[in-house]
Write a protein that holds these residues in place. Structure first.
Motif, PDB file in Angstrom:
ATOM      1  N   LEU A   1       2.552  -0.881   0.223  1.00 32.03           N
ATOM      2  CA  LEU A   1       2.598  -1.656  -1.015  1.00 32.03           C
ATOM      3  C   LEU A   1       1.557  -2.778  -0.979  1.00 32.03           C
ATOM      4  O   LEU A   1       0.770  -2.944  -1.920  1.00 32.03           O
ATOM      5  N   ALA A   2       1.514  -3.531   0.108  1.00 35.95           N
ATOM      6  CA  ALA A   2       0.566  -4.646   0.212  1.00 35.95           C
ATOM      7  C   ALA A   2      -0.861  -4.146   0.357  1.00 35.95           C
ATOM      8  O   ALA A   2      -1.790  -4.662  -0.279  1.00 35.95           O
ATOM      9  N   HIS A   3      -1.061  -3.119   1.184  1.00 32.85           N
ATOM     10  CA  HIS A   3      -2.405  -2.597   1.434  1.00 32.85           C
ATOM     11  C   HIS A   3      -3.034  -2.083   0.148  1.00 32.85           C
ATOM     12  O   HIS A   3      -4.191  -2.378  -0.160  1.00 32.85           O
ATOM     13  N   ASN A   4      -2.290  -1.326  -0.625  1.00 34.48           N
ATOM     14  CA  ASN A   4      -2.831  -0.773  -1.866  1.00 34.48           C
ATOM     15  C   ASN A   4      -3.028  -1.851  -2.923  1.00 34.48           C
ATOM     16  O   ASN A   4      -3.975  -1.803  -3.708  1.00 34.48           O
ATOM     17  N   ASN A   5      -2.128  -2.821  -2.961  1.00 31.56           N
ATOM     18  CA  ASN A   5      -2.283  -3.885  -3.954  1.00 31.56           C
ATOM     19  C   ASN A   5      -3.537  -4.701  -3.695  1.00 31.56           C
ATOM     20  O   ASN A   5      -4.371  -4.884  -4.574  1.00 31.56           O
ATOM     21  N   TYR A   6      -3.658  -5.207  -2.485  1.00 28.55           N
ATOM     22  CA  TYR A   6      -4.729  -6.162  -2.218  1.00 28.55           C
ATOM     23  C   TYR A   6      -6.070  -5.486  -1.929  1.00 28.55           C
ATOM     24  O   TYR A   6      -7.110  -6.109  -2.095  1.00 28.55           O
ATOM     25  N   ASN A   7      -6.077  -4.230  -1.508  1.00 31.70           N
ATOM     26  CA  ASN A   7      -7.345  -3.548  -1.241  1.00 31.70           C
ATOM     27  C   ASN A   7      -7.819  -2.710  -2.415  1.00 31.70           C
ATOM     28  O   ASN A   7      -9.009  -2.423  -2.526  1.00 31.70           O
ATOM     29  N   ASN A   8      -6.930  -2.303  -3.286  1.00 34.95           N
ATOM     30  CA  ASN A   8      -7.311  -1.434  -4.400  1.00 34.95           C
ATOM     31  C   ASN A   8      -7.055  -2.060  -5.764  1.00 34.95           C
ATOM     32  O   ASN A   8      -7.222  -1.409  -6.786  1.00 34.95           O
ATOM     33  N   GLY A   9      -6.627  -3.311  -5.778  1.00 30.87           N
ATOM     34  CA  GLY A   9      -6.536  -4.034  -7.032  1.00 30.87           C
ATOM     35  C   GLY A   9      -5.277  -3.807  -7.845  1.00 30.87           C
ATOM     36  O   GLY A   9      -5.216  -4.232  -8.997  1.00 30.87           O
ATOM     37  N   HIS A  10      -4.265  -3.157  -7.282  1.00 31.78           N
ATOM     38  CA  HIS A  10      -3.022  -2.938  -8.028  1.00 31.78           C
ATOM     39  C   HIS A  10      -2.130  -4.175  -7.962  1.00 31.78           C
ATOM     40  O   HIS A  10      -2.163  -4.931  -6.985  1.00 31.78           O
ATOM     41  N   THR A  11      -1.319  -4.363  -9.001  1.00 29.31           N
ATOM     42  CA  THR A  11      -0.253  -5.360  -8.890  1.00 29.31           C
ATOM     43  C   THR A  11       1.081  -4.690  -8.558  1.00 29.31           C
ATOM     44  O   THR A  11       2.003  -5.345  -8.090  1.00 29.31           O
ATOM     45  N   PHE A  12       1.190  -3.382  -8.834  1.00 32.35           N
ATOM     46  CA  PHE A  12       2.378  -2.622  -8.430  1.00 32.35           C
ATOM     47  C   PHE A  12       1.951  -1.208  -8.091  1.00 32.35           C
ATOM     48  O   PHE A  12       0.819  -0.801  -8.347  1.00 32.35           O
TER      49      PHE A  12
END
Length: 733
Positions: A223-234
């Motif tokens: 959840l954190a890796h995809n949010n902060y590395n790929n620009g997602h909020t969810f």
């Protein structure tokens, strides 16, 4: 001894030259069979008299010669009477000096250190040591032993020694016990250990493959890796479970049970939004919800415009020697009567003219206005365009230390809001969701907000597509400037930018005005041409010095990426000279005169104003400066008048900036831009990257590479999908 040779050194510490208590970085002399050797690296709490086994690589300092960079360190407490005296008399144990050290050794001999750690009250037998002082000595020594055992644990499991100081700062004396209880905390942002390494450590310590601790850690990491590395909020719940199932090689059913446990404990938020069953990190969920609520409140607020608005606007036109086009006038009028507004448009459409007009109107209305931008260079440019002071959003919000979390936080918030009556933010496309939430939280209830930007540029590095979401929601009063003014239309840079944005390829065969294409189809040819442009052709033929030229590339690697470009440009523009200080760090040699970039936000760094008395805290990702000197262990960098000293342990925050990626150039403007366009992955060779690169140039844009690659970028309008609920939250209302 070669630089890449891995070697083992064993000996006792004779002198500690330098030690950073914050991160444990040390420079010391190691007595190896009578020969003193310099060792550098993270060695928290090391003291004279200790016996070390150091495994590392040899490097050569230009001034101080060969030194070993430690990669693994094993520590042995002093054992002989002589070693113990050297250790205690060095000041390593607070409260023990040379005289006390001699008395302790005379009383307890080779058992001295055991007594200090396990039964310090025996020290009261020594004249001058009270019971209170004895306990204090024992406590300090036990803390040092905690650091030693933590370092030994990290070395045993081949984890970076830098973690020693970070973990002890976060968890104190019980850091080792905390890590053993939950190795997955090493994945957290402040430690940055790869999940695979933390997972391997956990499994080696007996955590089962289907242990809830492991499953929950995997879900939170994805959840954190995809949010902060790929620009997602969810992330959609299904995708999150699938990704974690692949990562951990476990069934989705087990993960679903753990997901429910995380939601119950408040470690994750789950709700229906934007047609998805969305799973959020709590902080991002709160930020997105707060932005939607505050922006909607501000959007509904209609303010009374000042009396005689038409007369005020005519006065602004006279003072600024302009005549507003209908869209520009509409923007200034909208700012007069709404609490929040968006101003958007491509290059040459007059955003700056509108921005100046809004600022002048606010001043006539008696409003104290703050100007801000996401990066230092963007803030500097904004201030120059408006002939007033501007700051980064981070500096506007100020930073302070939170004793509860041990982290730096913004000190301006709803409890201590900004004094400004109005805030104007430029380059808003670069602003991510957490930063906008912090800014909105710091505005007074009646504060006005004007957000300016170009949504066709690359989105923010951090989570969300904030500016585009605000525009597409249609919930916020917006003026979109579309008319390209005659003077701007004379620029091939501006005409080409608009063609690219429409998916049309500029005529690269016509080298005219301020937009040129130099055809080169081999990486070596691209590098040679760019070097020649920076070193000779542009300075001599067009009067543009090398320090006003910025080389860009879509990619870091490959034959024409920033890594290769920086190597050849440093050699050409800032070669080594006798007396010119330099220091090797990793693959790069930092040299006086180099252009460098700060590559992460660091709120702790102290800067001072060159030639003045002003000082402050914080340097931010994207700040570009020039190395003024390299002396002893310190590199001094000048960031447009803000001078920062970097010790060796801080050099990981600097990168060469003769060439930077297009993403890093966002928010900046340069007199001349050269783009290397030859090779790169499909995710980087896109229309948005090309458009952003072109719009960074003020006077001259040159693309060096293959016209086919440029055409491919124009036609590749691939935009990585970002999961964001902001637009839906705004539109629903």
């Amino acid at each position: 001894m070669t630089e890449q040779e891995l070697e083992l050194l064993e000996g006792s510490v004779s002198t500690v030259i330098f030690q950073n208590e914050e991160n444990g970085y040390a420079i010391l002399k190691l007595d190896v069979r009578g020969e003193e050797v310099t060792v550098v690296g993270p060695m928290a709490g090391v003291a004279p008299g200790e016996y070390l086994s150091v495994r590392g690589r040899w490097t050569r300092h230009p001034t101080y010669g060969p030194q070993m960079k430690a990669e693994a360190v094993e520590r042995r407490l002093p054992q002989s009477m002589k070693e113990i005296f050297h250790y205690l008399s060095s000041g390593a144990v607070k409260g023990v000096g040379k005289t006390t050290a001699r008395l302790i050794i005379e009383a307890f001999g080779e058992d001295s250190l055991t007594v200090i750690e396990e039964d310090p009250e025996q020290l009261v037998k020594i004249k001058g040591i009270t019971r209170k002082r004895a306990r204090q000595i024992g406590e300090v020594f036990r803390q040092q032993m905690g650091a030693r055992r933590l370092m030994e644990f990290l070395t045993e499991h081949q984890l970076p020694l830098e973690l020693t100081a970070l973990l002890r700062r976060a968890y104190g004396d019980v850091a080792l016990e905390v890590v053993k209880a939950n190795p997955y905390l090493l994945v957290n942002e402040e430690f940055e250990v790869e999940f695979s390494r933390a997972d391997a450590l956990a499994l080696s310590l007996g955590v089962g493959r289907e242990d809830p601790l492991r499953l929950e850690a995997g879900l939170l990491f994805e959840l954190a890796h995809n949010n902060y590395n790929n620009g997602h909020t969810f992330l959609p719940r299904r995708k999150l479970v699938e990704a974690t199932s692949t990562l951990l090689e476990v069934s989705g059913e087990l993960l679903e049970e753990c997901m429910e446990a995380l939601v119950r404990r408040g470690e994750a938020e789950c709700e229906q939004v934007a047609g998805q069953e969305a799973v959020y990190l709590p902080a991002l969920h709160e930020a997105e919800v707060c932005i939607a609520q505050r922006v909607l409140e501000m959007s509904r607020a209609e303010l009374l415009p000042p009396q005689g608005l038409d007369k005020l606007i005519r006065r602004i036109e006279q003072e600024q020697h302009i005549s507003y086009a209908p869209q520009q006038r509409a923007a200034v009028e909208l700012a007069a009567g709404r609490q929040v507004m968006l101003l958007t448009g491509g290059p040459g459409t007059g955003k700056t003219t509108c921005l100046r007009g809004v600022l002048a109107l606010f001043e006539m209305m008696g409003l104290e206005t703050a100007l801000a931008a996401p990066t230092g260079r963007a803030a500097k440019r904004l201030g120059e365009l408006c002939s007033t002071d501007a700051s980064t959003i981070h500096r506007l919000l100020e930073t302070g230390f939170d004793p509860r979390t041990g982290r730096l936080v913004f000190t301006r918030n709803s409890y201590d809001p900004l004094k400004a009556d109005a805030v104007i933010v430029d380059e808003t496309s670069m602003v991510d969701v957490p930063l906008m939430a912090a800014l909105l939280d710091a505005l007074r209830d009646d504060c006005r907000l004007v957000l300016v930007g170009d949504p066709d540029q690359l989105p923010s590095v951090g989570p969300g597509t904030l500016f585009a979401d605000l525009i597409r929601s249609r919930a916020v009063p917006t003026v979109r400037l579309t008319e390209i003014f005659r003077q701007a239309a004379q620029s091939a840079i501006i005409r080409s930018a608009h063609l690219i944005n429409r998916g049309e390829v500029p005529d690269l065969r016509r080298s005219e005005g301020d937009f040129f294409c130099l055809v080169r189809r081999e990486p070596e040819e691209v590098l040679d041409t760019i070097v020649d442009l920076c070193r000779r052709r542009l300075p001599e033929r067009m009067g543009i010095p090398a320090d006003q030229i910025q080389v860009l590339s879509p990619t870091r690697r490959r034959g024409t990426g920033t890594r290769a470009l920086n190597q050849v440009l440093q050699t050409a523009l800032n070669p080594p000279l006798e007396g010119k200080g330099e220091r090797r760090f990793g693959d790069w040699v930092f040299r006086a005169g180099d252009r460098v970039m700060q590559v992460r936000n660091n709120y702790d760094i102290l800067w001072r104003e060159e030639g003045g008395t002003d000082s402050g805290m914080g340097m931010f990702n994207g700040d570009i400066g020039v190395i003024r000197s390299v002396e002893r262990e310190v590199i001094t960098v000048d960031f447009d008048g803000k001078v920062v000293e970097y010790s060796p342990d801080m050099l990981g925050e600097l990168e060469p900036a003769f060439a930077v990626t297009v993403h890093k150039a966002q928010g900046s403007e340069y007199r001349a831009v050269i783009l290397a366009a030859l090779d790169g992955g499909a995710m980087l060779m896109t229309r948005g990257v090309l458009y952003t690169a072109v719009t960074r140039a003020r006077e001259l844009f040159i693309v060096v590479g293959d016209p086919a690659a440029v055409a491919g970028m124009v036609h590749n309008n691939r935009q990585t999908r970002r999961y964001s609920g902001l637009r839906a939250r705004l539109a629903e209302e």
